[in-house]
Design a protein around this motif. Structure first.
Motif, PDB file in Angstrom:
ATOM      1  N   GLU A  89      41.319  44.968  35.266  1.00 11.06           N
ATOM      2  CA  GLU A  89      39.977  44.769  34.917  1.00 11.06           C
ATOM      3  C   GLU A  89      39.944  44.984  33.474  1.00 11.06           C
ATOM      4  O   GLU A  89      39.587  44.264  32.554  1.00 11.06           O
ATOM      5  CB  GLU A  89      38.711  45.507  35.629  1.00 11.06           C
ATOM      6  N   ARG A 132      32.018  38.709  39.607  1.00 11.66           N
ATOM      7  CA  ARG A 132      33.430  38.607  39.339  1.00 11.66           C
ATOM      8  C   ARG A 132      34.057  37.328  39.831  1.00 11.66           C
ATOM      9  O   ARG A 132      34.851  36.569  38.942  1.00 11.66           O
ATOM     10  CB  ARG A 132      34.241  39.651  39.703  1.00 11.66           C
ATOM     11  N   ARG A 145      39.743  40.290  42.671  1.00  7.04           N
ATOM     12  CA  ARG A 145      40.261  40.254  41.435  1.00  7.04           C
ATOM     13  C   ARG A 145      41.467  39.369  41.287  1.00  7.04           C
ATOM     14  O   ARG A 145      42.281  39.157  40.130  1.00  7.04           O
ATOM     15  CB  ARG A 145      40.760  41.684  40.958  1.00  7.04           C
TER      16      ARG A 145
END
Length: 512
Positions: free
Chosen positions: A318, A467, A379
């Motif tokens: 991140e 995200r 992610r």
């Protein structure tokens, strides 16, 4: 008399000046090193003594005290040997008192007085240049130090040649900066038959620097696809090569002191520990995530990695940095890497194949994939299923498009991204779509009206996190760059959504 020679201690890839103070005084013979030295620094006494004996000098039978200042930071490594020896030579008046003014020194001494390579020469040379000083370093590391460009470099191979240089009797040639020519053959994308959707995902990942997760049975070509990714990536720019080489120098992995323009490709085994992957240990060394900076970190058999090790990846993925906090140190290394991961759908690998799957299916697949946490899945920019290769695909002729052809398209897409972000926000130093965030991402990746409605609908139906929403935008922007378009269309959004583990046909049907 107190003689002082400056050297460098490292905090991450940053240098910090250390004064090596040497005093020879009356009293019983002794050789003491103070200033929080580790074992390697304390053992420098014997290496220095033997090296001086090898060139015909002996230490005076007096009390010798070496102080490493500031004394409140730990001193680690064997590169303190050379500055300690030079401080003794100054204190013994073997060298003129002003011969090392304007220089820092680092290097390990052999028992034969040779000056041997040490890690961290490149960041030390950069630090010395920032202090407007030159650097004395091992001859093997001279080409590495020369890349700093802003300081005078003296690179002796042995202690005697350095003494002659400092006395002015025989000067050493300055080292030249060299590039490592990597002529090793790179696997070609043409070797892979079939798997067109997987090859498309690899191209998209290469073009935008996106994270990619491949799920498929054994032998479906996941590792082959990942191995061909380096052949699709553009070479490092000068600034990127310097960043990567500074990390490799600290880790002691810089080849022959020469910089490489090839992007890193790191492939650790699944038994790797958390310090090996993230960084750490007693000396807070960079881990695989930092050694893969600006390149690729490939994790094969992803669920076989320890759970804690995988969870530790979340913060570097991140933020782009690996922060190592210890009681005695707080170190940060760059870690802007591209994660490529591969895994089987279950432990036996054949989930969905009734003839080969185990008797516990589908629960075995659910348990196996649950080893990867939801935040880590979130992610991933691209998640694809790689099907087994059919017999018909294996008999096909090689594809017409080679890695070189694809690399040209990837390079054009990356250059478009570099130019765009340099124009919009030169301070942020964003290089790829995968790094864009916030208002910058909203500006460059805003889809057309049809694409916006599709994305709003998908956020609700697919329950995308914030995200996940932004990662869809990044991938859509990359798809438009590959097609040479300025605007992000609904088709780009639809294909980006198809990489979020949803049936691609369903998404493509929704846009029509």
């Amino acid at each position: 008399m107190v003689a002082t020679v400056q050297t460098v201690a490292f905090e991450g890839i940053e240098g910090r000046t250390v004064d090596v103070q040497v005093q020879i005084s009356g009293g019983l013979p002794a050789f003491t090193v103070v200033g929080l030295p580790d074992k390697a620094v304390s053992e420098a006494r014997e290496r220095v003594r033997a090296a001086l004996t090898a060139i015909g000098l002996s230490l005076p039978p007096e009390r010798i005290t070496v102080n490493l200042s500031p004394a409140d930071i730990p001193k680690e490594g064997s590169h303190y040997d050379l500055p300690i020896a030079l401080g003794l030579l100054l204190a013994m008046q073997v060298l003129p008192s002003d011969s090392l003014e304007g220089f820092m020194a680092m290097g390990e001494l052999g028992l034969d007085a040779s000056v041997r390579a040490v890690p961290g020469v490149l960041p030390a040379a950069i630090h010395a240049g920032s202090e407007e000083k030159g650097l004395v370093c091992p001859g093997a590391c001279g080409p590495e130090a020369a890349w700093a460009g802003s300081s005078e470099i003296v690179a002796p191979h042995d202690l005697m040649s350095l003494i002659n240089h400092l006395r002015g009797t025989r000067l050493l040639e300055p080292p030249k900066a060299e590039i490592l020519l990597d002529d090793r053959p790179v696997p070609d994308l043409r070797d892979i038959k079939g798997q067109e959707s997987a090859k498309r995902a690899i191209v998209v990942a290469a073009a935008g620097g996106h994270n990619l997760l491949m799920i498929g049975p054994p032998g479906s070509g996941k590792s082959m696809l990942a191995a061909r990714l380096p052949g699709l990536l553009p070479p490092l720019s000068s600034g990127e090569a310097l960043e990567v080489s500074m990390i490799a120098s600290i880790a002691g992995e810089l080849t022959d002191g020469r910089l490489s323009r090839t992007r890193p490709f790191r492939n650790p085994h699944h038994t790797a520990s958390q310090p090996a992957l993230i960084g750490g240990g007693t000396r807070a060394k960079p881990g695989e995530v930092s050694l893969a900076h600006t390149g690729v970190l490939f994790l094969d058999e992803l669920p076989e990695f320890a759970r804690g090790t995988l969870e530790a990846l979340r913060q570097p993925m991140e933020s782009g940095r690996a922060v190592i906090a210890r009681a005695q140190a707080h170190v940060s290394y760059p870690a802007r890497f591209q994660l490529i991961a591969a895994m089987n759908p279950c432990r036996c690998g054949y989930l969905g194949d009734e003839s080969m799957a185990c008797s516990r299916a589908p629960k075995c697949g659910a348990d196996y994939q649950a080893k990867i946490s939801g935040p880590l899945y979130d992610r991933m920019d691209l998640m694809i299923e790689v099907a087994a290769v059919s017999a018909a695909d294996l008999t096909l002729p090689p594809p017409a498009e080679s890695s070189a052809d694809v690399a040209a398209r990837v390079a054009a897409a990356r250059q478009a991204q570099l130019d765009r972000y340099a124009r919009l926000d030169p301070v942020a130093r964003v290089r790829t779509n995968a790094e864009a965030d916030g208002q910058l991402l909203e500006t460059v990746a805003a889809p057309d009206e049809k694409g916006r409605k599709l994305l709003e609908q998908a956020v609700t139906q697919m329950r995308l996190s914030a995200r996940g929403y932004h990662r869809v935008l990044r991938v859509a922007r990359t798809l438009a760059d590959l097609a040479g378009r300025d605007a992000v269309t609904a088709a780009d959004v639809a294909e980006a959504l198809s990489y979020r583990r949803l049936n691609p046909q369903a998404v493509l049907a929704a846009v029509r």
